[in-house]
Design an enzyme around this catalytic site. Structure first.
Site, PDB file in Angstrom:
ATOM      1  N   ASP A  26       0.857  -1.184   0.000  1.00 33.92           N
ATOM      2  CA  ASP A  26       0.000   0.000   0.000  1.00 33.92           C
ATOM      3  C   ASP A  26       0.895   1.235   0.000  1.00 33.92           C
ATOM      4  OD1 ASP A  26      -3.020   0.830   0.581  1.00 33.92           O
ATOM      5  OD2 ASP A  26      -1.698   2.173   1.712  1.00 33.92           O
ATOM      6  N   GLU A  40      -4.604   2.622  -4.189  1.00 34.79           N
ATOM      7  CA  GLU A  40      -3.145   2.624  -4.065  1.00 34.79           C
ATOM      8  C   GLU A  40      -2.609   1.288  -3.576  1.00 34.79           C
ATOM      9  OE1 GLU A  40      -4.682   4.237  -0.085  1.00 34.79           O
ATOM     10  OE2 GLU A  40      -5.313   4.095  -2.185  1.00 34.79           O
ATOM     11  N   ASN A  84      -2.915  13.006  -3.264  1.00 38.72           N
ATOM     12  CA  ASN A  84      -4.071  13.441  -4.052  1.00 38.72           C
ATOM     13  C   ASN A  84      -4.582  14.802  -3.590  1.00 38.72           C
ATOM     14  OD1 ASN A  84      -4.325  11.355  -5.915  1.00 38.72           O
ATOM     15  ND2 ASN A  84      -5.593  10.100  -4.558  1.00 38.72           N
ATOM     16  N   HIS A 131      -5.440  14.520  -8.349  1.00 37.15           N
ATOM     17  CA  HIS A 131      -5.570  13.104  -8.707  1.00 37.15           C
ATOM     18  C   HIS A 131      -4.663  12.730  -9.881  1.00 37.15           C
ATOM     19  CE1 HIS A 131      -8.817  11.984  -5.969  1.00 37.15           C
ATOM     20  NE2 HIS A 131      -9.304  13.198  -6.173  1.00 37.15           N
ATOM     21  N   ASP A 158      -2.281   9.522  -9.969  1.00 33.85           N
ATOM     22  CA  ASP A 158      -2.216   8.531 -11.052  1.00 33.85           C
ATOM     23  C   ASP A 158      -0.777   8.304 -11.503  1.00 33.85           C
ATOM     24  OD1 ASP A 158      -4.941   8.314 -10.919  1.00 33.85           O
ATOM     25  OD2 ASP A 158      -5.341   9.497 -12.733  1.00 33.85           O
TER      26      ASP A 158
END
Length: 273
Positions: free
Chosen positions: A127, A170, A135, A140, A144
């Site tokens: 993770d 994630e 973010n 965002h 990405d």
């Protein structure tokens, strides 16, 4: 005279041409044999006025020109259609098992591999630490980019040693096979170190990103859901201990190891690390 054709016979243009030629030749042979049976009977009852030899010769020529060519052309066209359909189906299957953002295997492919995993394999759940903050601060799109960069690092580290999948958000899943436990753990540690050492670019800004990981082992007769649950518990332990670390299920508190039970309820014995 029946021609059995497997779908793989249309996997290339050369293969399609071979099938078309076979179909054409068989059509010619069938036409000629039919003519040799029917024409003498028609000549015998007086329905044919031309000499039998001329009629048979003309029939053979027409069989080559029409039956052979037309049958071959139809087989060629059908072969192209079958090949296009097979390629489209294969591409659709690939896309249905691929995460569009990272290019890794998706949750569906991961679940299938998880159900088929066996002993001498490890499951690692990774993770990205504090991903929400990335973010929130950079947007965002930056998130990405981080996902894609981390996916590339994991893919490069694992290689052909196992499956790398994006489980959603994630979170990533690794199913590692071969070697011993120490080697598989070293692979996860290497991935963690490479992520933290990499200066990632997101939204034009350099970022230092870390990952936490939980690792569990596959045991004979154990359901994959239990393996996943233990790896997930180990991941939470890594988060609680400060992130940017790998925790194996053996390092969980004894109370947390209750998940490490066989379907019959017998405690599993963990090997030494």
């Amino acid at each position: 005279m029946a021609l059995k054709v497997e779908p793989r016979a249309f996997d290339s243009p050369a293969a399609i041409w071979r099938v078309a030629l076979k179909v054409g030749f068989r059509a010619v042979i069938l036409g000629c044999l039919s003519a040799l049976v029917i024409l003498p009977a028609l000549y015998w009852v007086g329905l044919l006025q031309s000499p039998l030899v001329e009629v048979v010769t003309l029939t053979v020529v027409l069989s080559w020109l029409f039956a052979g060519v037309m049958s071959g052309a139809c087989a060629l066209s059908m072969g192209e259609m079958i090949r296009d359909l097979a390629q489209s189906r294969a591409e659709f299957e690939r896309l249905s098992r691929t995460d569009t953002l990272s290019g890794l295997a998706n949750r569906r492919a991961f679940n299938e591999a998880l159900a088929e995993a066996y002993e001498d394999a490890s499951l690692a759940i990774l993770d990205v630490d504090r991903f929400k903050a990335i973010n929130d601060r950079f947007g965002h799109q930056a998130g990405d980019e981080v996902i894609r960069d981390v996916a590339g690092i994991l893919r490069g580290v694992v290689g052909d040693r196992g499956l790398v999948a994006r489980l959603g958000g994630e979170e990533f899943g690794l199913i590692l096979t071969g070697g011993g436990l120490a080697q598989r753990l070293a692979l996860v540690e290497r991935a963690r170190n490479m992520v933290s050492a990499q200066n990632l670019r997101a939204a034009g800004v350099g970022l230092t990103v870390t990952v936490s990981a939980g690792v569990a082992e596959f045991y004979p007769g154990q359901r994959s859901e239990l393996v996943y649950a233990r790896a997930d518990r180990a991941l939470y332990q890594a988060k609680d201990e400060g992130r940017n670390r790998v925790v194996h299920e053996q390092n969980l508190p004894l109370s947390e190891r209750d998940l490490a039970r066989s379907p019959k309820g017998d405690d599993l014995v963990f090997g030494g690390m």
